[in-house]
Each structure stands twice: as C-alpha cells, then as structure tokens.
Write a protein that holds these residues in place. Structure first.
Motif, PDB file in Angstrom:
ATOM      1  N   GLY A 197      36.623  29.075  35.955  1.00  0.00           N
ATOM      2  CA  GLY A 197      36.577  30.480  35.574  1.00  0.00           C
ATOM      3  C   GLY A 197      35.225  31.134  35.739  1.00  0.00           C
ATOM      4  O   GLY A 197      35.141  32.242  36.220  1.00  0.00           O
ATOM      5  N   THR A 198      34.158  30.467  35.340  1.00  0.00           N
ATOM      6  CA  THR A 198      32.809  31.008  35.463  1.00  0.00           C
ATOM      7  C   THR A 198      32.053  30.228  36.527  1.00  0.00           C
ATOM      8  O   THR A 198      32.005  28.998  36.481  1.00  0.00           O
ATOM      9  N   THR A 238      26.110  35.331  37.942  1.00  0.00           N
ATOM     10  CA  THR A 238      27.440  34.758  38.111  1.00  0.00           C
ATOM     11  C   THR A 238      28.123  35.397  39.318  1.00  0.00           C
ATOM     12  O   THR A 238      27.757  36.478  39.752  1.00  0.00           O
ATOM     13  N   LEU A 239      29.117  34.706  39.824  1.00  0.00           N
ATOM     14  CA  LEU A 239      29.953  35.225  40.902  1.00  0.00           C
ATOM     15  C   LEU A 239      31.393  35.215  40.437  1.00  0.00           C
ATOM     16  O   LEU A 239      31.779  34.423  39.572  1.00  0.00           O
ATOM     17  N   THR A 240      32.204  36.059  41.037  1.00  0.00           N
ATOM     18  CA  THR A 240      33.635  35.989  40.780  1.00  0.00           C
ATOM     19  C   THR A 240      34.181  34.749  41.492  1.00  0.00           C
ATOM     20  O   THR A 240      33.543  34.183  42.387  1.00  0.00           O
ATOM     21  N   ILE A 241      35.356  34.362  41.100  1.00  0.00           N
ATOM     22  CA  ILE A 241      36.001  33.221  41.748  1.00  0.00           C
ATOM     23  C   ILE A 241      36.167  33.500  43.237  1.00  0.00           C
ATOM     24  O   ILE A 241      35.898  32.640  44.074  1.00  0.00           O
ATOM     25  N   GLU A 242      36.571  34.712  43.579  1.00  0.00           N
ATOM     26  CA  GLU A 242      36.773  35.080  44.979  1.00  0.00           C
ATOM     27  C   GLU A 242      35.467  35.011  45.763  1.00  0.00           C
ATOM     28  O   GLU A 242      35.444  34.525  46.904  1.00  0.00           O
ATOM     29  N   GLN A 243      34.381  35.502  45.176  1.00  0.00           N
ATOM     30  CA  GLN A 243      33.077  35.434  45.840  1.00  0.00           C
ATOM     31  C   GLN A 243      32.671  33.975  46.053  1.00  0.00           C
ATOM     32  O   GLN A 243      32.189  33.602  47.124  1.00  0.00           O
ATOM     33  N   GLU A 246      38.578  27.640  40.394  1.00  0.00           N
ATOM     34  CA  GLU A 246      39.549  28.512  39.724  1.00  0.00           C
ATOM     35  C   GLU A 246      39.737  28.111  38.261  1.00  0.00           C
ATOM     36  O   GLU A 246      39.811  28.970  37.378  1.00  0.00           O
ATOM     37  N   SER A 287      34.523  32.373  48.836  1.00  0.00           N
ATOM     38  CA  SER A 287      34.151  32.946  50.135  1.00  0.00           C
ATOM     39  C   SER A 287      32.855  32.373  50.698  1.00  0.00           C
ATOM     40  O   SER A 287      32.612  32.472  51.895  1.00  0.00           O
TER      41      SER A 287
END
Length: 88
Positions: free
Chosen positions: A48-49, A4-9, A45, A12
């Motif tokens: 979430g996941t 998984t990645l964060t939303i920010e990642q 956003e 980007s």
C-alpha cells in the motif's frame, strides 16, 4: 520532492524483464534476491505505501522500499524514476 509514490507510479518505474532485484538490510548485512515481476507487483500492491529511498540505496538502483516483513528495497529504472523524482 515527494517521499512516497502511488502504487501505479511504483509499478511504472520497475525495470523491464521477468525478474526484479531486491535486498534487505540488517545487522550489517545486505541480502539480495531476484523476485518474479508478478510477485513484486503483488507485494507492492499489498504494502500500500511505497517509499522513495535515500541516496545510498538509489545509487545501487534500488529507488523504492516497501514494508514486507521488514524493509524491502526494490530495483528501479533510474531514467523512469528521475522523471518522478529528479535527484538534486
């Protein structure tokens, strides 16, 4: 290797430009569509996941997937994604 990645990642590694290509698969079909960048950012956003995709989708430059009424595969910039998740 993370799955998984964060939303920010995830945001980007979206490609540059006003539109981002997506596709959905199902029943042996792939249906593609271009989304406005702001709309895909909002969808990421809200989801979430953010999941990393497998080699098939990634080879088509769609390196992330979210759940949005089903699996939505999202175009990514492979150079940016490779920094976060180098393929073996």
């Amino acid at each position: 290797m993370p799955d998984t990645l964060t939303i920010e990642q995830a945001i980007s590694i979206l490609p540059d430009g006003e539109y981002v290509h997506t596709f959905r698969g199902g029943g042996g079909l792939m249906i593609g569509a271009d989304w406005k960048r702001a709309d895909i950012v909002e969808a990421i956003e809200m989801a979430g996941t953010v999941l990393l995709t497998g080699p098939g989708a990634r080879s088509m430059k769609h390196g992330i997937c979210i759940s949005n009424g089903g699996a939505l595969y999202i175009e990514t910039d492979e150079a940016r994604l490779s920094v976060l998740d180098p393929q073996e």
